[in-house]
Structures are given as structure tokens and as C-alpha cells.
Scaffold this active site. Structure first.
Site, short mmCIF file in Angstrom:
data_model
loop_
_atom_site.label_atom_id
_atom_site.label_comp_id
_atom_site.label_asym_id
_atom_site.label_seq_id
_atom_site.Cartn_x
_atom_site.Cartn_y
_atom_site.Cartn_z
N PHE A 149 70.72 13.29 -90.80
CA PHE A 149 69.84 12.30 -91.44
C PHE A 149 70.42 11.78 -92.75
O PHE A 149 69.71 11.22 -93.57
CB PHE A 149 68.46 12.92 -91.70
CG PHE A 149 67.75 13.33 -90.43
CD1 PHE A 149 67.14 12.38 -89.62
CD2 PHE A 149 67.71 14.66 -90.05
CE1 PHE A 149 66.51 12.75 -88.43
CE2 PHE A 149 67.07 15.05 -88.87
CZ PHE A 149 66.47 14.10 -88.06
N LYS A 201 65.46 11.66 -84.08
CA LYS A 201 66.43 10.88 -84.87
C LYS A 201 66.11 9.38 -84.78
O LYS A 201 66.07 8.67 -85.79
CB LYS A 201 67.84 11.17 -84.35
CG LYS A 201 68.91 10.26 -84.89
CD LYS A 201 69.12 10.45 -86.38
CE LYS A 201 69.92 9.31 -86.95
NZ LYS A 201 70.37 9.50 -88.29
N LEU A 247 59.92 1.09 -99.55
CA LEU A 247 58.99 -0.02 -99.68
C LEU A 247 59.56 -1.06 -100.63
O LEU A 247 58.82 -1.74 -101.33
CB LEU A 247 57.63 0.49 -100.19
CG LEU A 247 56.80 1.28 -99.17
CD1 LEU A 247 55.50 1.78 -99.79
CD2 LEU A 247 56.48 0.43 -97.94
N GLY A 250 62.86 -7.21 -99.85
CA GLY A 250 64.11 -7.89 -100.17
C GLY A 250 64.58 -8.73 -99.01
O GLY A 250 63.81 -9.50 -98.43
N CYS A 257 73.42 1.78 -89.10
CA CYS A 257 72.45 2.65 -88.42
C CYS A 257 71.16 1.93 -88.01
O CYS A 257 70.86 1.84 -86.82
CB CYS A 257 72.11 3.82 -89.31
SG CYS A 257 73.57 4.75 -89.76
N LYS A 317 74.79 -1.89 -98.75
CA LYS A 317 73.95 -1.32 -99.80
C LYS A 317 74.87 -0.81 -100.90
O LYS A 317 76.08 -0.76 -100.71
CB LYS A 317 73.05 -0.22 -99.24
CG LYS A 317 73.78 1.02 -98.77
CD LYS A 317 72.77 2.00 -98.25
CE LYS A 317 73.16 3.41 -98.57
NZ LYS A 317 72.17 4.37 -98.15
#
Ligand code: UGA
Length: 427
Positions: A149, A201, A247, A250, A257, A317
Site C-alpha cells: 500500500f 488492494k 479530500l 484539484g 496506480c 505528484k
């Protein structure tokens, strides 16, 4: 324990480095000659905070080594950590998983446990078991699902501080042995059947993607009614049943993923005769979010055609150089299609972006060069350095003082105080 890790990508490298740090003897098998060479020369092939140090510690201690040809004859545990990209229809491509299974089966030690960490559709572990059995010449072994994860950008931290560990197994003894690896972490360890672990998952990623699309729809409504979505997110996130994370409204989710796993779960549902309508909506909201933002920029500037835009952030990111399914790459393409001249800057992902964005984009050495002569600054990836830039200086460099903050990341009041017109998402 002696652990073999198949695949030196994000999941494999982190699992290998962390396991070696916990005292196990680890061999990581990587089939790309280039990547293997880098690893054997002590180079970390991906940008991931903390990973180079951990790899170095592992190799220096003699507990971590890298090799090409899979030979797992001395290993008690074999982690499968290869990639599962999607095919055209959204299904996960399992070629690498099955190839790994067959190679493992050929040299497997009796009573070894094969641990599938790659994200795989429900039922895959059973197919892995069949592939191994076909070549394992009667040797006993077990297959266990142990989904990972971790997040890119904080992968090492996540591997060392997971919220929970999920172990799916048929034999309780095999589940116990895999669970033991994480015992010292003092986190909940959920032992269940293999199919349930595989589904957990997908459920986790699909649920998080749903949260993102939900808050993005709220942002769109907030814009219409004159409310501020960032405060709405705080207001609902304080309810512990909802929780405040994921939350951030954007431009939607990207990366290697969420987009792939949401499609794979939709595909699994369809092929089992069920239409997962919620995920259809999650996907389409995510797609529209970028287009909506591009329209907003065009509206403010009257036209995109000929507009000069400084785009900040190209990775999917912050804290990663990964541009797979990056919102920014897609957004830049949409801006260029509209006729805009894009001046892009990213602290680490420029070499990767240059390979996929050809023509129409100028890659700049720093954010100030990108801002020079711009009609708007477009923040797409929220790298920390974009928060603390010298905006007074940037104000002098731009042609028109517009800030389009695609992540609601910048200090709106400060920018307005400097004379910028500020446009966020849902506020
Ligand atoms: C995600 C999951 O968070 C991990 O738990 C999982 O292990 C991993 O996928 C995986 O399956 O391997 P990752 O893709 O590294 O991790 O990145 P996230 O931090 O989850 O962000 C995914 C995307 O959602 C990014 O594009 C991010 O900008 C976006 N996002 C995230 C939002 O738009 N808003 C949010 O509030 C949070």
C-alpha cells in the site's frame, strides 16, 4: 530469512531495501540490463526520498545483492513485485507475473513461500500457483497474497510505517510466516483468504480515487454557488467517519496506480457480469476535471491561442520523478492543442517530461525563467519549493499577473496582495 525479490521497480526495490534493513538476506532480481547495472554500481534508478541511503546500507552490510537470472534455490520467501500495466481494454497485463512464476518454479526451494506483492486481479495468485506447480517437480510450496500500500514519494516511510498489513493465504502456517515479517511493526495484520486480499488492494485504491473525484465534484459545485471547497473538505473531514485525507480538490488523480487500478477493477467487474457504475463516474469526473481547468484558463485570458503559460510541476505528484499518467503532461498537451506557448519547470522530472512532450514546450532552468513574459502561472504539481518562491520578483517578470492554482496550494491572500489575480479550484 533469505528473501528473493523479483522486480526492481518501486515496490520491489523498497521491499528489498527495507527487508535487508530488518536483518534479512535479500537478492533482488532485475531483468533490465540498464537498471541492473545502475543498482550494482550503487546508483538508485528512481527518485524516491530515503531509498538511495537504504539501498546503500543494505549493500554495504552484505545483506542486499542484485542479480539478473532468477535463481531462488536458497530462498525461504520469494516476493513477486513486477509491474502489471493495463492493456487497451483496461485489464491488467499479467505477462511479467506469469513469466516470474515460471522462472521461480524452476529453481524453487522445497517449502518456500511465494508472496505476490504486485497489484493483481482476483484469482491471479491461483494462476501463479498453477504456473509454479507445472514446473516445480512436486516440491511443496505455498502462494500468499500480500498487497503493498505504499505511495510514491513516501515509499520508504510507508513501508516502515504501514497502517495495516494484509496477508491472504490458504494455509494458516504460510500466512503466519509472512505475517511474522511485520510483527515488529505493531500494526494490525489482517489474515484472510487469497481472493479477499487481492480484492482489498483494488478496493483501497478505488475508494481513494472515489474520494478524490467526490471532492472534485464538490469543488465544481462550490464554484457555482460561491463556496470554498477547501473549507468544505475540512468541515467534512473532521467527521471521523469521513476522515480528512484524500479530500484535496484539484486537477484529479494521476500516477501509475489509481488510473490503472480503477480501470482494472471496472474490467474485473464487467467480466464478472457486473457494472461498477460508481467507478464509471469516478473515471469520467477525473477526466473532465482537467478539461474544465483548461477552459477556465482560456476564459480568463480570453483565448489560449498565443497565450504564454508558465507550467509549474510535471511529475504526477511531488517528491517523485514519475510522470506516468501525470495530470500535468496531459494538461500541457491540452494547453498546447489550444495554441498556448508553454514554459515548463519541474524540480526533478524535466528529463522524463522532455522525452514525451515534443515541440511547443520550452523547458526552463528555474521557475523564474518559466515566468518570464507569461500571461499566467499554472501550478499543477504541488512541489514545496513552489510555495516559497519570490513572488514579488515573479510579479515583475510576468506579462499578465494571473495565477491558476490547480491544487489550491499557494497562499491566495499573499498573491492577491502582490497584485496577482488568483484562480483556484472550487474556491
Ligand atoms: C497510491 C495509493 O495511495 C497507495 O496506497 C498505493 O499503494 C499506490 O497507489 C499503489 O497502488 O501502488 P500513489 O499513486 O503513489 O499511491 O499516489 P497518491 O498519493 O495516492 O496520489 C495519487 C493521485 O491522487 C495523485 O495524482 C494525487 O495528486 C491525487 N490526489 C491525491 C488528489 O488529487 N487529491 C488528494 O486529496 C489526494
Amino acid at each position: 530469512m533469505r528473501i528473493a525479490v523479483i522486480g526492481g521497480g518501486y515496490v520491489g526495490l523498497v521491499a528489498a531495501a527495507v527487508s535487508a534493513d530488518w536483518g534479512h538476506h535479500v537478492t533482488c532480481f532485475e531483468k533490465s540490463p540498464r537498471r541492473l547495472r545502475q543498482l550494482q554500481q550503487g546508483e538508485c534508478p528512481i527518485y524516491e526520498p530515503g531509498l538511495p541511503q537504504l539501498l546503500h546500507r543494505g549493500t554495504a552490510s552484505g545483506r542486499l545483492a542484485f542479480a539478473r537470472d532468477i535463481d531462488v534455490s536458497v530462498h525461504d520467501l520469494v516476493f513477486i513485485c513486477v509491474g502489471t500495466p493495463s492493456n487497451q481494454g483496461g485489464a491488467a497485463k499479467l505477462g511479467d507475473v506469469f513469466e516470474a512464476a515460471s522462472s521461480i518454479g524452476c529453481t524453487l526451494k522445497a517449502n518456500a513461500i511465494i508472496v505476490v506483492k504486485s497489484t493483481v486481479p482476483v484469482g491471479t495468485c491461483e494462476l501463479v500457483e498453477e504456473r509454479v506447480r507445472a514446473v516445480a517437480e512436486g516440491k511443496p510450496f505455498a502462494v500468499v497474497s500480500n498487497p503493498e500500500f505504499l505511495r510514491e514519494g513516501s515509499a520508504v516511510y510507508d513501508a516502515e510505517h504501514p497502517d495495516r498489513v494484509v496477508v491472504g493465504a490458504r494455509e494458516p502456517a504460510a500466512a503466519e510466516r509472512v505475517a511474522q515479517l511485520s510483527q515488529h511493526l505493531n500494526v494490525p495484520i489482517l489474515i484472510c483468504d487469497i481472493r479477499t486480499a487481492e480484492l482489498i488492494k483494488y478496493a483501497a485504491n478505488a475508494f481513494l480515487a472515489t474520494k478524490v473525484s467526490f471532492i472534485n465534484e464538490m469543488a465544481n459545485i462550490a464554484e457555482e454557488v460561491g463556496a470554498d471547497v477547501t473549507t468544505v473538505a475540512v468541515g467534512i473531514g473532521l467527521d471521523h467517519r469521513i476522515g480528512g485525507e484524500f479530500l484535496k480538490a484539484g486537477l484529479g488523480y494521476g500516477g501509475s496506480c489509481f488510473p490503472k487500478d480503477v480501470q482494472a477493477l471496472r474490467h474485473v467487474s464487467r467480466s464478472n457480469g457486473y457494472r461498477f457504475r460508481l467507478l464509471d463516474a469516478v473515471t469520467s469526473v477525473n477526466r473532465q476535471q482537467k478539461a474544465r481547468f483548461v477552459r477556465k484558463i482560456g476564459r480568463v485570458l480570453n483565448t489560449l491561442d498565443g497565450a504564454v503559460l508558465a507550467v509549474y510541476g510535471l511529475s504526477f505528484k511531488p517528491n517523485t520523478d514519475d510522470i506516468r499518467k501525470s495530470v500535468s503532461i496531459d494538461l500541457v498537451r491540452q494547453l498546447c492543442r489550444g495554441g498556448a506557448v508553454v514554459r515548463a519547470y519541474d524540480p526533478v522530472a524535466m528529463p522524463q517530461a522532455e522525452r514525451v512532450l515534443n515541440g511547443g514546450v520550452r523547458f526552463c532552468a528555474d521557475p523564474y525563467e518559466a515566468a518570464t513574459g507569461a500571461d499566467g502561472l499554472v501550478l499543477v504539481t504541488e512541489w514545496e519549493e513552489f510555495r516559497s518562491m519570490d513572488y514579488a520578483r515573479i510579479r515583475e517578470l510576468v506579462r499578465r499577473p494571473n495565477v491558476f492554482d490547480g491544487r489550491n496550494f499557494l497562499n491566495r491572500e499573499r498573491l492577491q496582495g502582490l497584485g496577482f489575480a488568483y484562480y483556484g479550484v472550487g474556491r
